[in-house]
Design an enzyme around this catalytic site. Structure first.
Site, PDB file in Angstrom:
ATOM      1  N   LYS A 131      50.536 -54.399 -99.423  1.00 17.20           N
ATOM      2  CA  LYS A 131      49.629 -55.443 -99.907  1.00 17.20           C
ATOM      3  C   LYS A 131      50.215 -56.164-101.110  1.00 17.20           C
ATOM      4  CE  LYS A 131      45.716 -52.921 -98.048  1.00 17.20           C
ATOM      5  NZ  LYS A 131      44.717 -51.866 -98.261  1.00 17.20           N
ATOM      6  N   GLN A 175      41.312 -48.625-102.226  1.00 16.15           N
ATOM      7  CA  GLN A 175      42.047 -48.101-101.079  1.00 16.15           C
ATOM      8  C   GLN A 175      41.408 -46.803-100.576  1.00 16.15           C
ATOM      9  OE1 GLN A 175      44.783 -49.570 -99.485  1.00 16.15           O
ATOM     10  NE2 GLN A 175      44.371 -47.975 -97.973  1.00 16.15           N
ATOM     11  N   ASP A 198      37.226 -56.626 -98.744  1.00  7.39           N
ATOM     12  CA  ASP A 198      37.377 -55.721 -97.607  1.00  7.39           C
ATOM     13  C   ASP A 198      36.170 -55.792 -96.677  1.00  7.39           C
ATOM     14  OD1 ASP A 198      39.429 -54.232 -96.623  1.00  7.39           O
ATOM     15  OD2 ASP A 198      38.832 -52.344 -97.543  1.00  7.39           O
TER      16      ASP A 198
END
Length: 362
Positions: A131, A175, A198
């Site tokens: 990322k 994450q 997300d």
């Protein structure tokens, strides 16, 4: 194409045979009175042999042309049917890079993504590194916060709150998975929905199910982008999604319904799953079983999205779909690797830019 080649071959053979027969007959009639019976017979035999040789030669050339056409058609079909997410992702990144260059030219701050990693899970570290690299590729700002494995849930939530109030941060991603002592739901609930790139906050999940604008989980969003690149007419089509996770199965089913598809979700407890999948015009497979879907699951001419990432006995990455077994039966299919995977990070970048634009428009 092959029938046309055969027709031309028969036509050429007929014409050449008539010419040879005519010439042989002419020679025979001209010289028969001057030749003995044996020589006359030889002339006739030579004519017949020439005709046979022509037939064999023309048949051989025809077979060669047909074989070449089959190889060419096979290659064209394979190229046309395989949709590489890696190529689509590159195109989208180029567009986003240009958008960021325009922002920079106006002397404004660039959109910025903050990724929080807790612990040293190798897969998570790899994802976060990917990322960060993707942000750098397009000029997107990135802030990576790496916390110790033993970081408390309270400390993590406190950090998330700080990021919520940091005006220089547009998107926040925690994450997953988190260490066992941290409740993931508690943490995700504390992310500002307007920075939840997300798409996992309940408010964004609700927006998705209500058909309202919000942030959509990245993999399902990437899947919809790939279906567009397949030129699929989703409206009114029958779609089947194998898998019911909140990361892929459920949101992609909702996205398809929002586009007026008739959607069925299958899972490990579904009976007659093969027959259900066989009805699908669009088949999305996210079940986590290597090569689970074979041609017996797939309707002729269907569009297949393979979300699975598995390793076979040789350690090679394979999808949930038996690619080689299915390829000849579909209109389009995504491969593994280079299929859905590259689209996930790309959609994360897109969501971050969207969060920035939403803030700037206020």
């Amino acid at each position: 194409m092959n029938k046309k080649v055969v027709r031309y071959a028969i036509l050429w053979f007929s014409v050449m045979a008539i010419i040879v027969l005519g010439f042989t007959a002419y020679v025979y009639m001209s010289v028969k009175d001057f030749l003995d019976e044996t020589t006359s017979t030889v002339v006739l035999i030579v004519g017949v042999v020439v005709i046979l040789a022509l037939g064999i030669a023309i048949a051989g050339v025809t077979a060669f042309i047909i074989a070449m056409n089959k190889d060419k058609e096979g290659d064209e079909k394979q190229m046309a049917n395989v949709i590489y997410g890696s190529e689509v992702a590159k195109e989208l990144k180029d567009q986003m890079k240009q958008e960021i260059e325009v922002i920079q030219a106006s002397h404004k701050r660039v959109p910025t993504l903050c990724v929080i990693l807790v612990g040293n899970n190798p897969a998570s570290v790899s994802y976060v590194t990917g990322k960060e690299r993707a942000c750098a590729e397009i000029g997107l700002g990135s802030k990576m916060i790496h916390l110790d494995e033993n970081t408390s849930e309270e400390k993590l939530i406190e950090l998330v709150e700080e990021c919520n109030h940091d005006e220089s941060i547009d998107g926040i991603l925690v994450q997953l998975p988190l260490p066992n002592h941290i409740n993931e739901k508690n943490v995700l609930l504390r992310i500002d929905p307007d920075k939840d790139v997300d798409g996992l906050h309940p408010i964004n999940v609700g927006r998705l199910h209500l058909g309202e604008d919000g942030f959509v989980p990245c993999t399902p969003q990437g899947i919809m982008e790939l279906l567009k690149r397949m030129h699929v007419q989703i409206n009114g089509k029958r779609a089947v999604v194998i898998g019911r996770s909140n990361l892929v199965g459920n949101p992609v089913a909702r996205l398809l319904m929002n586009e007026n598809a008739t959607v069925t979700i299958c899972h490990s407890k579904t009976e007659n799953i093969e027959a259900i999948c066989k009805q699908a015009d669009i088949l999305v497979v996210a079940i986590g079983k290597a090569k689970y879907v074979t041609k017996d699951f797939v309707k002729e001419g269907a569009f297949v999205i393979d979300v699975g990432v598995n390793r076979n006995e040789e350690g090679k990455l394979v999808g949930d779909v038996d690619f080689d077994n299915v390829i000849e039966h579909v209109s389009a299919i995504t491969p593994v690797p280079k299929g859905v995977g590259p689209m996930t990070i790309t959609m994360l970048l897109k969501n971050t830019i969207k969060a920035y634009n939403n803030k700037e428009s206020i």
